[in-house]
Design an enzyme around this catalytic site. Structure first.
Site, PDB file in Angstrom:
ATOM      1  N   GLY A 196       0.940  -0.698  -0.199  1.00  0.00           N
ATOM      2  CA  GLY A 196       0.044  -0.004   0.020  1.00  0.00           C
ATOM      3  C   GLY A 196       0.628   1.091  -0.214  1.00  0.00           C
ATOM      4  N   ALA A 197       2.215   0.581  -0.754  1.00  0.00           N
ATOM      5  CA  ALA A 197       2.512   2.240  -0.811  1.00  0.00           C
ATOM      6  C   ALA A 197       2.633   3.621  -1.439  1.00  0.00           C
ATOM      7  CB  ALA A 197       4.116   2.152  -1.032  1.00  0.00           C
ATOM      8  N   ALA A 213       1.462   4.945   4.397  1.00  0.00           N
ATOM      9  CA  ALA A 213       2.404   5.138   3.055  1.00  0.00           C
ATOM     10  C   ALA A 213       3.382   6.281   3.232  1.00  0.00           C
ATOM     11  CB  ALA A 213       2.587   4.240   2.701  1.00  0.00           C
ATOM     12  N   ASN A 264     -10.718  -9.228   0.775  1.00  0.00           N
ATOM     13  CA  ASN A 264      -8.979  -8.512   1.593  1.00  0.00           C
ATOM     14  C   ASN A 264      -9.082 -10.557   1.577  1.00  0.00           C
ATOM     15  OD1 ASN A 264      -8.220  -7.054   2.065  1.00  0.00           O
ATOM     16  ND2 ASN A 264     -10.322  -5.896   2.781  1.00  0.00           N
ATOM     17  N   GLN A 303      -0.673 -12.531  -0.093  1.00  0.00           N
ATOM     18  CA  GLN A 303       0.834 -12.307   0.352  1.00  0.00           C
ATOM     19  C   GLN A 303       1.349 -13.134   1.213  1.00  0.00           C
ATOM     20  OE1 GLN A 303      -0.054  -7.760   1.332  1.00  0.00           O
ATOM     21  NE2 GLN A 303      -0.453  -7.725  -0.979  1.00  0.00           N
ATOM     22  N   ASN A 330      -7.230  -3.020   7.236  1.00  0.00           N
ATOM     23  CA  ASN A 330      -8.140  -3.752   7.914  1.00  0.00           C
ATOM     24  C   ASN A 330      -9.181  -4.799   6.619  1.00  0.00           C
ATOM     25  OD1 ASN A 330      -8.530  -2.712   9.798  1.00  0.00           O
ATOM     26  ND2 ASN A 330      -9.086  -0.632   9.693  1.00  0.00           N
ATOM     27  N   ASP A 367      -4.211   2.717  18.503  1.00  0.00           N
ATOM     28  CA  ASP A 367      -5.863   2.741  19.664  1.00  0.00           C
ATOM     29  C   ASP A 367      -5.690   2.349  21.253  1.00  0.00           C
ATOM     30  OD1 ASP A 367      -8.439   1.571  18.221  1.00  0.00           O
ATOM     31  OD2 ASP A 367      -6.620   0.136  17.392  1.00  0.00           O
ATOM     32  N   HIS A 381      -9.907  -5.033  16.476  1.00  0.00           N
ATOM     33  CA  HIS A 381      -9.239  -3.571  15.652  1.00  0.00           C
ATOM     34  C   HIS A 381     -10.793  -3.616  14.770  1.00  0.00           C
ATOM     35  CE1 HIS A 381      -7.699   0.853  14.140  1.00  0.00           C
ATOM     36  NE2 HIS A 381      -8.557  -0.178  12.918  1.00  0.00           N
TER      37      HIS A 381
HETATM   38  N1  NAD Z   1      -4.813  -1.234  12.196  1.00  0.00           N
HETATM   39  C1  NAD Z   1      -5.423   0.290  12.185  1.00  0.00           C
HETATM   40  O1  NAD Z   1      -5.107   0.330  13.397  1.00  0.00           O
HETATM   41  C2  NAD Z   1      -5.600   1.004  11.401  1.00  0.00           C
HETATM   42  C3  NAD Z   1      -5.058   2.548  11.359  1.00  0.00           C
HETATM   43  C4  NAD Z   1      -5.417   3.092  10.138  1.00  0.00           C
HETATM   44  C5  NAD Z   1      -6.146   1.922   8.901  1.00  0.00           C
HETATM   45  N2  NAD Z   1      -5.678   1.144   8.403  1.00  0.00           N
HETATM   46  C6  NAD Z   1      -6.167   0.946   7.307  1.00  0.00           C
HETATM   47  O2  NAD Z   1      -5.266   1.000   6.612  1.00  0.00           O
HETATM   48  C7  NAD Z   1      -5.118   0.482   5.218  1.00  0.00           C
HETATM   49  C8  NAD Z   1      -4.297   1.759   4.493  1.00  0.00           C
HETATM   50  O3  NAD Z   1      -5.204   2.541   4.735  1.00  0.00           O
HETATM   51  P1  NAD Z   1      -4.673   3.705   3.789  1.00  0.00           P
HETATM   52  O4  NAD Z   1      -5.296   5.675   4.672  1.00  0.00           O
HETATM   53  O5  NAD Z   1      -2.475   4.380   3.592  1.00  0.00           O
HETATM   54  O6  NAD Z   1      -5.240   3.769   2.385  1.00  0.00           O
HETATM   55  P2  NAD Z   1      -5.150   4.519   1.388  1.00  0.00           P
HETATM   56  O7  NAD Z   1      -6.273   3.853   0.726  1.00  0.00           O
HETATM   57  O8  NAD Z   1      -4.591   5.623   1.225  1.00  0.00           O
HETATM   58  O9  NAD Z   1      -4.085   3.418   0.453  1.00  0.00           O
HETATM   59  C9  NAD Z   1      -3.654   1.617   0.818  1.00  0.00           C
HETATM   60  C10 NAD Z   1      -2.992   1.649  -0.904  1.00  0.00           C
HETATM   61  O10 NAD Z   1      -2.749   0.267  -0.275  1.00  0.00           O
HETATM   62  C11 NAD Z   1      -3.240  -0.561  -2.021  1.00  0.00           C
HETATM   63  N3  NAD Z   1      -3.536  -1.550  -2.464  1.00  0.00           N
HETATM   64  C12 NAD Z   1      -4.953  -2.639  -2.280  1.00  0.00           C
HETATM   65  N4  NAD Z   1      -4.761  -3.671  -2.857  1.00  0.00           N
HETATM   66  C13 NAD Z   1      -3.112  -3.712  -2.364  1.00  0.00           C
HETATM   67  C14 NAD Z   1      -2.726  -5.506  -2.731  1.00  0.00           C
HETATM   68  N5  NAD Z   1      -3.050  -6.108  -3.150  1.00  0.00           N
HETATM   69  N6  NAD Z   1      -1.629  -4.994  -2.591  1.00  0.00           N
HETATM   70  C15 NAD Z   1      -0.468  -3.768  -2.568  1.00  0.00           C
HETATM   71  N7  NAD Z   1      -1.126  -2.727  -2.338  1.00  0.00           N
HETATM   72  C16 NAD Z   1      -2.166  -2.615  -2.689  1.00  0.00           C
HETATM   73  C17 NAD Z   1      -3.742   1.083  -2.616  1.00  0.00           C
HETATM   74  O11 NAD Z   1      -3.467   1.343  -4.217  1.00  0.00           O
HETATM   75  C18 NAD Z   1      -3.878   2.399  -2.055  1.00  0.00           C
HETATM   76  O12 NAD Z   1      -2.277   2.604  -2.770  1.00  0.00           O
HETATM   77  C19 NAD Z   1      -6.440   0.254   5.122  1.00  0.00           C
HETATM   78  O13 NAD Z   1      -7.118  -0.742   4.968  1.00  0.00           O
HETATM   79  C20 NAD Z   1      -7.216   1.460   6.186  1.00  0.00           C
HETATM   80  O14 NAD Z   1      -8.686   0.460   6.708  1.00  0.00           O
HETATM   81  C21 NAD Z   1      -5.837   0.445   9.743  1.00  0.00           C
END
Ligand code: NAD
Length: 333
Positions: A11-12, A17, A105, A112, A131, A159, A187
């Site tokens: 998700g870089a 990222a 997912n 992965q 998520n 959290d 979460h």
């Molecule tokens: N656990 C936590 O505490 C927590 C906190 C905040 C966000 N999140 C989760 O983190 C994730 C990312 O958030 P964000 O704001 O950076 O989202 P974002 O949409 O800005 O970025 C996500 C990136 O992941 C890429 N992606 C999608 N499928 C992919 C795959 N199969 N392989 C590689 N890359 C892939 C997308 O192209 C995008 O560039 C979301 O699922 C969000 O809900 C979790």
């Protein structure tokens, strides 16, 4: 100088990222004398964006950053990894059912996990952020059977930090004066932020959080719902989900895996539940209080659990069991 380690961020091209990569590349996570090769994985349509991220990382002129490898291929992305931070996942689109989101997912984290199994070092430390983080993490781990389950964890540190900060603000101290809060479970909004064992340093005196806050109804009411709903509140205000604070929490989590937790302190992370002493069902990624030493976590045992806490811990494990059971049906698909 040490040999470089290979660190993957998926998700870089996304917003977490964008906040995270700079901190990793400048040594905040793996140490100030640990050279790093950063591997950036995203989906094919995002490759042009990744090129921009690579340019910016180069333009930071960071001495520890030995190489940056952008890719959309798992065989490149997961090769020889020391650490994997799996941020990318399928976001919920309008009208999408929870089940469909989970299915999409499961497909990503199965692929992965299999790539970790095939290409990464067996010592790789894997942190799942995307998520639903707990269940995605479980699926990745199940798909990489030769990598120890203990090497997998998911992010509930955001959290944990939220809970710590809420208590600190309420008491009027800085957040480093609050320790040993706990996030139990998923979460999600069923998570249980628990301060029954938390300690507040109030002007040099160590107090139980309940005494320092001195407002039981807040601690058992609004405090819990504020932490549970904080992600939604940030989205409502920013029109985007938490990114800066998520990136900071990822750094905290991975740094603690690498260097251990301070003496007398624990942190919260989603880890494999089998064999736990709190009556949480086996075979989940459930958030517990953990202490870490030599890159190995151990759940903090023996904390007393009252009826109030028990009910909340059970509610969040019931959600995780249901999520797991649905996810597992998609594994064979
Ligand atoms: N656990 C936590 O505490 C927590 C906190 C905040 C966000 N999140 C989760 O983190 C994730 C990312 O958030 P964000 O704001 O950076 O989202 P974002 O949409 O800005 O970025 C996500 C990136 O992941 C890429 N992606 C999608 N499928 C992919 C795959 N199969 N392989 C590689 N890359 C892939 C997308 O192209 C995008 O560039 C979301 O699922 C969000 O809900 C979790």
């Amino acid at each position: 100088m040490a040999e470089p380690i290979r660190v993957l961020v998926t998700g870089a091209a996304g917003q977490i990222a964008y906040s995270l990569l700079y901190s990793i590349a400048k040594g905040d996570v793996f140490g100030k004398d640990q050279p790093i090769i950063l591997v950036l994985l995203d989906i094919t349509p995002m490759l042009p964006v990744l090129d921009g991220v690579v340019m910016e990382l180069q333009d930071c002129a960071l001495p520890l950053l030995r190489d940056v490898i952008p890719t959309d291929k798992v065989e490149v992305g997961f090769k020889d990894l020391d650490a994997a931070i799996l941020v990318g996942s399928m976001p919920r689109k309008e009208g999408m059912e929870r089940k469909d989101l989970l299915k999409a997912n499961v497909a990503i984290f199965k692929t992965q996990g299999e790539a970790l199994e095939k290409y990464a070092q067996k010592t790789v430390k894997v942190l799942v952020v995307g998520n639903p983080a707990n269940t995605n993490c479980l699926i990745a781990s199940k798909s990489a059977p030769s990598i120890p389950k203990e090497n997998f964890s998911c992010l509930t540190r955001l959290d944990h930090n939220r809970a710590r900060s809420q208590v600190a603000m309420r008491v009027g101290v800085s957040s480093d004066n609050v320790k040993n809060v706990i996030i139990w479970g998923n979460h999600s909004s069923t998570q249980y932020p628990d301060v029954h064992h938390a300690i507040v340093n109030h002007h040099g005196k160590e107090l139980a959080a309940f005494d320092a806050v001195n407002d039981e109804s807040w601690l058992k009411g609004d405090f819990i719902s504020t932490v549970q709903q904080r992600g939604a509140a940030v989205i409502k205000a920013r029109k985007l989900s938490s990114a800066m604070s998520a990136a900071k929490a990822i750094c905290d989590h991975m740094r603690d895996i690498w260097f251990g937790t301070p003496d007398g302190e624990w942190v919260s992370m989603g880890v494999y539940s089998s064999g736990n002493s709190y009556g949480v069902p086996d075979d989940l990624m459930y958030s517990f209080p953990v202490k870490i030493k030599n890159k190995t976590w151990k759940v903090v045992d023996g904390l007393s659990i009252n009826d109030f806490s028990r009910a909340k811990m059970d509610a969040t494990s019931a959600e995780l069991v249901e999520e797991r059971d649905t996810a597992v049906t998609f594994l064979g698909a």
